[in-house]
Design a protein around this motif. Structure first.
Motif, PDB file in Angstrom:
ATOM      1  N   GLU A 195       0.892  -1.117   0.014  1.00  0.00           N
ATOM      2  CA  GLU A 195      -0.109  -0.151  -0.142  1.00  0.00           C
ATOM      3  C   GLU A 195       1.002   1.331  -0.097  1.00  0.00           C
ATOM      4  O   GLU A 195       0.390   2.390  -0.160  1.00  0.00           O
ATOM      5  CB  GLU A 195      -0.771   0.134   1.366  1.00  0.00           C
ATOM      6  CG  GLU A 195      -1.895  -1.162   1.469  1.00  0.00           C
ATOM      7  CD  GLU A 195      -3.035  -1.001   0.436  1.00  0.00           C
ATOM      8  OE1 GLU A 195      -3.345   0.340   0.091  1.00  0.00           O
ATOM      9  OE2 GLU A 195      -3.528  -1.985  -0.459  1.00  0.00           O
ATOM     10  N   LYS A 196       2.244   1.027   0.109  1.00  0.00           N
ATOM     11  CA  LYS A 196       3.306   2.141   0.343  1.00  0.00           C
ATOM     12  C   LYS A 196       3.533   2.780  -1.064  1.00  0.00           C
ATOM     13  O   LYS A 196       3.198   2.229  -2.164  1.00  0.00           O
ATOM     14  CB  LYS A 196       4.486   1.617   0.914  1.00  0.00           C
ATOM     15  CG  LYS A 196       4.283   1.297   2.193  1.00  0.00           C
ATOM     16  CD  LYS A 196       4.167   2.166   3.365  1.00  0.00           C
ATOM     17  CE  LYS A 196       3.980   1.816   4.487  1.00  0.00           C
ATOM     18  NZ  LYS A 196       5.367   1.455   5.172  1.00  0.00           N
ATOM     19  N   VAL A 197       3.615   3.986  -1.036  1.00  0.00           N
ATOM     20  CA  VAL A 197       3.963   4.933  -2.278  1.00  0.00           C
ATOM     21  C   VAL A 197       5.099   4.391  -2.820  1.00  0.00           C
ATOM     22  O   VAL A 197       6.138   3.810  -2.229  1.00  0.00           O
ATOM     23  CB  VAL A 197       4.157   6.253  -1.836  1.00  0.00           C
ATOM     24  CG1 VAL A 197       4.674   7.160  -3.149  1.00  0.00           C
ATOM     25  CG2 VAL A 197       3.038   7.146  -1.112  1.00  0.00           C
ATOM     26  N   THR A 200      10.075   5.688  -6.431  1.00  0.00           N
ATOM     27  CA  THR A 200      10.183   6.726  -7.273  1.00  0.00           C
ATOM     28  C   THR A 200       9.383   7.986  -6.926  1.00  0.00           C
ATOM     29  O   THR A 200       9.550   9.123  -7.383  1.00  0.00           O
ATOM     30  CB  THR A 200      10.204   6.341  -8.826  1.00  0.00           C
ATOM     31  OG1 THR A 200       8.796   5.958  -9.032  1.00  0.00           O
ATOM     32  CG2 THR A 200      11.050   5.340  -9.031  1.00  0.00           C
ATOM     33  N   GLU A 201       8.260   7.899  -6.305  1.00  0.00           N
ATOM     34  CA  GLU A 201       7.287   9.123  -6.096  1.00  0.00           C
ATOM     35  C   GLU A 201       7.386   9.331  -4.578  1.00  0.00           C
ATOM     36  O   GLU A 201       6.807  10.183  -4.058  1.00  0.00           O
ATOM     37  CB  GLU A 201       5.913   8.386  -6.290  1.00  0.00           C
ATOM     38  CG  GLU A 201       5.757   8.150  -7.792  1.00  0.00           C
ATOM     39  CD  GLU A 201       5.551   9.212  -8.698  1.00  0.00           C
ATOM     40  OE1 GLU A 201       4.859  10.378  -8.283  1.00  0.00           O
ATOM     41  OE2 GLU A 201       6.227   9.358  -9.563  1.00  0.00           O
ATOM     42  N   ALA A 202       8.166   8.568  -3.759  1.00  0.00           N
ATOM     43  CA  ALA A 202       8.037   8.552  -2.324  1.00  0.00           C
ATOM     44  C   ALA A 202       8.794   9.861  -1.774  1.00  0.00           C
ATOM     45  O   ALA A 202       9.958  10.270  -2.232  1.00  0.00           O
ATOM     46  CB  ALA A 202       8.804   7.340  -1.556  1.00  0.00           C
ATOM     47  N   THR A 231       8.478   4.785   2.635  1.00  0.00           N
ATOM     48  CA  THR A 231       8.582   3.607   2.011  1.00  0.00           C
ATOM     49  C   THR A 231       9.981   2.895   2.397  1.00  0.00           C
ATOM     50  O   THR A 231      10.925   3.785   2.421  1.00  0.00           O
ATOM     51  CB  THR A 231       8.470   4.124   0.300  1.00  0.00           C
ATOM     52  OG1 THR A 231       7.191   4.708   0.062  1.00  0.00           O
ATOM     53  CG2 THR A 231       8.387   2.959  -0.360  1.00  0.00           C
ATOM     54  N   VAL A 232       9.977   1.611   2.260  1.00  0.00           N
ATOM     55  CA  VAL A 232      11.280   1.023   2.510  1.00  0.00           C
ATOM     56  C   VAL A 232      11.828   0.565   1.215  1.00  0.00           C
ATOM     57  O   VAL A 232      11.442  -0.107   0.143  1.00  0.00           O
ATOM     58  CB  VAL A 232      11.216  -0.344   3.262  1.00  0.00           C
ATOM     59  CG1 VAL A 232      12.373  -1.182   3.851  1.00  0.00           C
ATOM     60  CG2 VAL A 232      10.238   0.144   4.691  1.00  0.00           C
TER      61      VAL A 232
END
Length: 322
Positions: A195-197, A200-202, A231-232
């Motif tokens: 569900e994380k961003v 490249t967009e985080a 994001t990890v």
């Protein structure tokens, strides 16, 4: 130089890379009325206004239910129509999965030159030159397109800075394009489980290296990330060791990122890794080795055991959030 920028969107949200490509196009074009953007989708008309302040003089919109799901045949038809309408000298996009899919097809249709994955791009008269990393960033190739009426190029994401450079007065022009009949149909688009961003967009990223020692140990990074909405990511060494999935890899052979905050836990800082994250606005490095290369580019360095430091940071994050 007239430039058409192919703009990417997902779920009716513009990709950050769209603004990067437009800013690069504006610098190349120089004078006014030379940059156009192409926006394709099922219900994307409302997004056109967001592009006006990023250097586009004209925004071409293909808004049709037939283009709701990405299909290379349909999107190529839309791009072909925009190219014939605007008559650019250069078509610019991003070296994303979509860009790698559609740009070679378009270049073949127009019998045109194509330069991919550029980290620098310059105008040389009516033609472009660019710099492209090769052999995992060990060398750089200088590419030049010549003797081609139309040129195509893709830029590496998160390398160019997306800056506002317009006054919001761009013209919006609708293109009536019918999706071509094709045996290739997009039936369903399945998203990843996370569900994380996407990296490249985080705007916030916590990455782990081989020092974590196992895939299970990445849990401490996920716990910290959950608190601050990050994001990890992972280094190539961690991915090669099987501790993290390939889509988590940050670096020259992974994803290039440009977050507001990048926390590197147990990452020594190879040249390839730093090439993919060194443009981060704030870099925090955690490592037991005070001579680790990552400290040379870090804004803040913590010399210590990540298994003690990261949980302490997580606790501090929770306290700060109240």
């Amino acid at each position: 130089m007239k430039i058409l920028v192919f703009v990417e969107q997902r779920d009716n949200k513009l990709k950050k890379s769209a603004f990067e490509a437009l800013a690069a196009a504006r610098k190349l074009a120089g004078s006014a009325s030379q940059v156009a953007a192409l926006l394709v989708g099922g219900s994307v008309e409302g997004l056109a206004g967001e592009l006006k302040n990023y250097g586009a003089d004209t925004v071409y919109v293909v808004n049709n239910a037939a283009f709701d799901k990405y299909n290379v045949m349909a999107y190529a038809a839309a791009a072909e129509q925009a190219i014939k309408t605007f008559a650019p000298k250069l078509v610019l996009g991003i070296a994303s999965p979509m860009g790698r899919d559609i740009f070679p097809r378009l270049a073949a249709r127009f019998d045109a030159g194509l330069a991919t994955d550029l980290i620098e791009i310059k105008a040389n008269g009516d033609f472009i030159t660019g710099l492209k990393p090769m052999y995992s960033g060990k060398v750089f190739a200088e590419l030049a397109l010549q003797n081609t009426e139309l040129q195509f190029a893709t830029l590496r994401p998160n390398v160019f800075k997306g800056e506002t450079s317009g006054d919001g007065a761009a013209n919006v022009s609708k293109l009536d394009v019918a999706a071509p009949a094709s045996p290739l149909q997009t039936v369903e688009i399945r998203k990843g489980k996370s569900e994380k961003v996407d990296l490249t967009e985080a705007t916030l990223i916590i990455s782990g290296g081989r020092a974590l020692g196992s895939a299970d140990a990445f849990k401490i990074l996920h716990e910290a990330a959950d608190v601050i909405g990050a994001t990890v990511g992972a280094s190539r060494a961690a991915v090669d060791a099987g501790y993290a999935a390939h889509d988590m890899q940050v670096g020259q052979t992974g994803k290039t990122v440009n977050p507001t905050l990048y926390i590197a836990a147990g990452i020594s800082g190879s040249i390839q890794h730093m090439a993919g994250m060194r443009s981060s606005k704030v870099i925090v490095a955690i490592n037991t080795d005070p001579e680790a290369p990552i400290f040379k580019i870090a804004n803040y360095g913590i010399i210590g055991d990540l298994f003690q430091v990261v949980p302490a940071m997580t606790k501090a994050f929770k306290e700060l959030k109240g």
